[in-house]
Design a protein around this motif. Structure first.
Motif, PDB file in Angstrom:
ATOM      1  N   THR A   1       0.829  -1.206   0.000  1.00 23.03           N
ATOM      2  CA  THR A   1       0.000   0.000   0.000  1.00 23.03           C
ATOM      3  C   THR A   1       0.860   1.250   0.000  1.00 23.03           C
ATOM      4  N   VAL A   2       1.860   1.259   0.859  1.00 25.16           N
ATOM      5  CA  VAL A   2       2.766   2.414   0.909  1.00 25.16           C
ATOM      6  C   VAL A   2       3.498   2.564  -0.422  1.00 25.16           C
ATOM      7  N   ASN A   3       3.892   1.452  -1.010  1.00 26.65           N
ATOM      8  CA  ASN A   3       4.628   1.469  -2.271  1.00 26.65           C
ATOM      9  C   ASN A   3       3.784   2.037  -3.407  1.00 26.65           C
ATOM     10  N   ARG A   4       2.487   1.983  -3.297  1.00 28.57           N
ATOM     11  CA  ARG A   4       1.619   2.524  -4.345  1.00 28.57           C
ATOM     12  C   ARG A   4       1.070   3.899  -3.996  1.00 28.57           C
ATOM     13  N   VAL A   5       0.795   4.166  -2.713  1.00 31.21           N
ATOM     14  CA  VAL A   5       0.182   5.438  -2.334  1.00 31.21           C
ATOM     15  C   VAL A   5       1.192   6.584  -2.351  1.00 31.21           C
ATOM     16  N   LEU A   6       2.372   6.379  -1.795  1.00 29.01           N
ATOM     17  CA  LEU A   6       3.347   7.478  -1.734  1.00 29.01           C
ATOM     18  C   LEU A   6       3.776   7.992  -3.111  1.00 29.01           C
ATOM     19  N   PRO A   7       4.125   7.126  -4.058  1.00 28.86           N
ATOM     20  CA  PRO A   7       4.444   7.653  -5.392  1.00 28.86           C
ATOM     21  C   PRO A   7       3.240   8.315  -6.064  1.00 28.86           C
ATOM     22  N   GLY A   8       2.049   7.802  -5.790  1.00 23.83           N
ATOM     23  CA  GLY A   8       0.857   8.433  -6.345  1.00 23.83           C
ATOM     24  C   GLY A   8       0.668   9.844  -5.804  1.00 23.83           C
ATOM     25  N   LEU A   9       0.866  10.005  -4.493  1.00 23.45           N
ATOM     26  CA  LEU A   9       0.762  11.343  -3.902  1.00 23.45           C
ATOM     27  C   LEU A   9       1.854  12.268  -4.420  1.00 23.45           C
ATOM     28  N   ALA A  10       3.078  11.748  -4.533  1.00 20.66           N
ATOM     29  CA  ALA A  10       4.175  12.575  -5.060  1.00 20.66           C
ATOM     30  C   ALA A  10       3.884  12.998  -6.495  1.00 20.66           C
ATOM     31  N   GLY A  11       3.373  12.086  -7.307  1.00 18.61           N
ATOM     32  CA  GLY A  11       3.009  12.427  -8.683  1.00 18.61           C
ATOM     33  C   GLY A  11       1.899  13.453  -8.739  1.00 18.61           C
ATOM     34  N   LEU A  12       0.901  13.321  -7.869  1.00 20.20           N
ATOM     35  CA  LEU A  12      -0.195  14.287  -7.822  1.00 20.20           C
ATOM     36  C   LEU A  12       0.307  15.676  -7.454  1.00 20.20           C
ATOM     37  N   VAL A  13       1.192  15.754  -6.458  1.00 19.66           N
ATOM     38  CA  VAL A  13       1.766  17.054  -6.067  1.00 19.66           C
ATOM     39  C   VAL A  13       2.549  17.659  -7.229  1.00 19.66           C
ATOM     40  N   LEU A  14       3.347  16.849  -7.910  1.00 20.35           N
ATOM     41  CA  LEU A  14       4.127  17.371  -9.041  1.00 20.35           C
ATOM     42  C   LEU A  14       3.232  17.827 -10.183  1.00 20.35           C
ATOM     43  N   VAL A  15       2.160  17.090 -10.458  1.00 21.95           N
ATOM     44  CA  VAL A  15       1.235  17.496 -11.516  1.00 21.95           C
ATOM     45  C   VAL A  15       0.527  18.793 -11.146  1.00 21.95           C
ATOM     46  N   VAL A  16       0.103  18.933  -9.884  1.00 23.33           N
ATOM     47  CA  VAL A  16      -0.575  20.160  -9.446  1.00 23.33           C
ATOM     48  C   VAL A  16       0.379  21.352  -9.527  1.00 23.33           C
ATOM     49  N   LEU A  17       1.613  21.186  -9.028  1.00 21.25           N
ATOM     50  CA  LEU A  17       2.573  22.296  -9.090  1.00 21.25           C
ATOM     51  C   LEU A  17       2.923  22.649 -10.532  1.00 21.25           C
ATOM     52  N   GLY A  18       3.202  21.646 -11.350  1.00 26.12           N
ATOM     53  CA  GLY A  18       3.530  21.904 -12.753  1.00 26.12           C
ATOM     54  C   GLY A  18       2.359  22.529 -13.506  1.00 26.12           C
ATOM     55  N   GLY A  19       1.153  22.035 -13.235  1.00 27.38           N
ATOM     56  CA  GLY A  19      -0.028  22.601 -13.883  1.00 27.38           C
ATOM     57  C   GLY A  19      -0.286  24.032 -13.462  1.00 27.38           C
TER      58      GLY A  19
END
Length: 192
Positions: A4-22
């Motif tokens: 769960t951690v292996n899937r949730v943490l990268p997903g959250l990091a990707g979401l933060v990067l997409v929001v900041l980049g967007g």
């Protein structure tokens, strides 16, 4: 939990990067940012001239930055491939004889094969895993042998008993196997 951690943490990091980049892209295209945002408007820069030109005279700086970023991208791609790859077979296609098929959980067949191989004479521990395709599975078996066990006899019994039962119970025409044998170590015994 680790999965769960292996899937949730990268997903959250990707979401933060997409929001900041967007948001940076949106501000650059003329959208008015809130007053608390990290840059004020369309003509504001993320890196000031002083920050960008601080290492300009050093010839190693930009190649080092590009190399570090390239290694980070390669590592991220390798990690993504490792996460998405299924090392074990999730299900096995069983021929029911009526033209249809049934699915058998791969973990159930692995557990049965492990239990039967572990019960062989001279085996201290066993572990089995199924790999390959669901219509043509392959077994990987690891056996830890007792010090007195005969490897040839154990391998013969594993082939004719455990692997044959697994193959027959799943209705497979063949079940190729890779078997690794390891001798158990034992410590010195105290004699009274």
């Amino acid at each position: 939990m680790l999965r769960t951690v292996n899937r949730v943490l990268p997903g959250l990091a990707g979401l933060v990067l997409v929001v900041l980049g967007g948001s940076v892209l949106a501000v650059g295209l003329g959208v008015r940012p809130p007053t608390w945002w990290i840059h004020d408007g369309r003509h504001d820069v993320l890196l000031a001239d002083g920050d960008r030109t601080r290492w300009r005279d050093e010839g190693w700086w930009w190649p080092a930055v590009v190399a570090v970023l390239a290694v980070a991208v390669l590592f991220a791609l390798w990690w993504l491939a490792a996460v998405l790859r299924r090392p074990r077979l999730a299900e096995v296609l069983v021929d029911t004889g009526d033209g249809e098929g049934a699915l058998l959980r791969g973990r159930a067949l692995e557990d049965a094969l492990t239990a039967e191989a572990g019960a062989l004479r001279g085996v201290r521990g066993a572990r089995a895993a199924l790999v390959g395709r669901r219509s043509a599975p392959e077994a990987r078996v690891r056996l830890q042998l007792e010090p007195h066990a005969d490897p040839g006899e154990t391998l013969s019994r594993l082939t004719t008993e455990s692997l044959a039962h697994a193959r027959d119970s799943a209705g497979l025409t063949s079940l190729p196997a890779e078997v690794r044998l390891r001798a158990a170590r034992h410590g010195p015994e105290r004699v009274n």
